[in-house]
Design a protein around this motif. Structure first.
Motif, short mmCIF file in Angstrom:
data_model
loop_
_atom_site.label_atom_id
_atom_site.label_comp_id
_atom_site.label_asym_id
_atom_site.label_seq_id
_atom_site.Cartn_x
_atom_site.Cartn_y
_atom_site.Cartn_z
N THR A 62 0.83 -1.20 0.00
CA THR A 62 0.00 0.00 0.00
C THR A 62 0.86 1.26 0.00
N ALA A 63 1.88 1.29 0.84
CA ALA A 63 2.74 2.48 0.93
C ALA A 63 3.40 2.78 -0.41
N VAL A 64 3.88 1.77 -1.08
CA VAL A 64 4.53 1.98 -2.38
C VAL A 64 3.53 2.48 -3.41
N LEU A 65 2.33 1.91 -3.41
CA LEU A 65 1.33 2.38 -4.37
C LEU A 65 0.90 3.81 -4.06
N GLN A 66 0.87 4.19 -2.79
CA GLN A 66 0.51 5.56 -2.46
C GLN A 66 1.58 6.55 -2.93
N ILE A 67 2.83 6.09 -3.03
CA ILE A 67 3.91 6.96 -3.50
C ILE A 67 4.01 6.94 -5.03
N PHE A 68 4.03 5.74 -5.61
CA PHE A 68 4.30 5.61 -7.04
C PHE A 68 3.05 5.37 -7.89
N GLY A 69 1.89 5.16 -7.27
CA GLY A 69 0.67 4.89 -8.01
C GLY A 69 0.23 6.02 -8.92
N LYS A 70 0.68 7.23 -8.65
CA LYS A 70 0.32 8.36 -9.51
C LYS A 70 0.87 8.21 -10.92
N PHE A 71 1.84 7.32 -11.10
CA PHE A 71 2.43 7.09 -12.42
C PHE A 71 1.72 5.96 -13.18
N ALA A 72 0.76 5.32 -12.55
CA ALA A 72 0.05 4.20 -13.19
C ALA A 72 -0.88 4.71 -14.28
N THR A 73 -1.03 3.88 -15.31
CA THR A 73 -1.91 4.23 -16.42
C THR A 73 -2.99 3.17 -16.66
N LYS A 74 -2.94 2.05 -15.93
CA LYS A 74 -3.96 1.02 -16.14
C LYS A 74 -4.19 0.22 -14.86
N ASN A 75 -5.29 -0.53 -14.89
CA ASN A 75 -5.75 -1.32 -13.74
C ASN A 75 -5.93 -0.46 -12.50
N ILE A 76 -6.62 0.65 -12.74
CA ILE A 76 -6.97 1.61 -11.69
C ILE A 76 -8.49 1.62 -11.58
N ILE A 77 -8.99 1.56 -10.35
CA ILE A 77 -10.43 1.65 -10.12
C ILE A 77 -10.69 2.85 -9.22
N TYR A 78 -11.57 3.73 -9.69
CA TYR A 78 -11.98 4.90 -8.92
C TYR A 78 -13.25 4.55 -8.15
N ILE A 79 -13.23 4.87 -6.87
CA ILE A 79 -14.41 4.62 -6.04
C ILE A 79 -15.02 5.96 -5.62
N VAL A 106 -5.29 -4.35 -8.27
CA VAL A 106 -5.61 -3.06 -8.88
C VAL A 106 -5.23 -1.95 -7.91
N ILE A 107 -5.11 -0.76 -8.47
CA ILE A 107 -4.90 0.44 -7.67
C ILE A 107 -6.27 1.05 -7.42
N VAL A 108 -6.56 1.33 -6.15
CA VAL A 108 -7.85 1.91 -5.76
C VAL A 108 -7.62 3.40 -5.50
#
Length: 136
Positions: A62-79, A106-108
């Motif tokens: 989770t910590a890594v995704l909170q830092i680097f997830g802003k660079f993701a372009t796919k497999n993202i779900i907005y809630i 997925v990245i939430v």
């Protein structure tokens, strides 16, 4: 390598991690600045746990995704806000089928913020927020 997994799964380019070094400890991967000395006497671990289970099916923390997830372009779900309340309490969230999102990790996100990761089965996001980070 884990960077290939991140590019394939989330579209995060390898260049995002320039200036960092990875260290494998058991079946976990840790990330730290490349400026951190290789040997530190009396120190067991340095850095941030990047992923668990890297030899089979890596789970990015989770910590890594909170830092680097802003660079993701796919497999993202907005809630939405109602789903967010449930998610941060540790509940699974039903989102239905989302075109273009693959089953698996997925990245939430809520609005522009990465909340963490979840395991998407094509209908529901199984909560993967660590218990220590949940709001009860």
């Amino acid at each position: 390598m884990i960077l290939d997994f991140l590019k394939e799964r989330f579209g995060i380019e390898e260049g995002v991690f320039e200036g960092f070094r990875f260290v494998k400890l058991g079946d976990d991967l840790w990330i730290m600045s490349e400026d951190v000395p290789q040997k530190l006497h009396g120190i067991n671990r340095v850095g941030l746990r990047f992923a668990r289970g890297i030899s089979r099916n890596p789970k990015i923390t989770t910590a890594v995704l909170q830092i680097f997830g802003k660079f993701a372009t796919k497999n993202i779900i907005y809630i939405d806000e109602e789903q967010l309340k449930d998610y941060i309490m540790g509940k699974d969230v039903e989102v239905g089928e989302i075109e273009g999102v693959e089953r698996g990790q997925v990245i939430v996100k809520f609005k522009g913020d990465v909340i963490g990761s979840g395991l998407y089965d094509g209908r529901v996001i199984k909560n993967q927020i660590p218990k220590a980070r949940r709001i009860l």
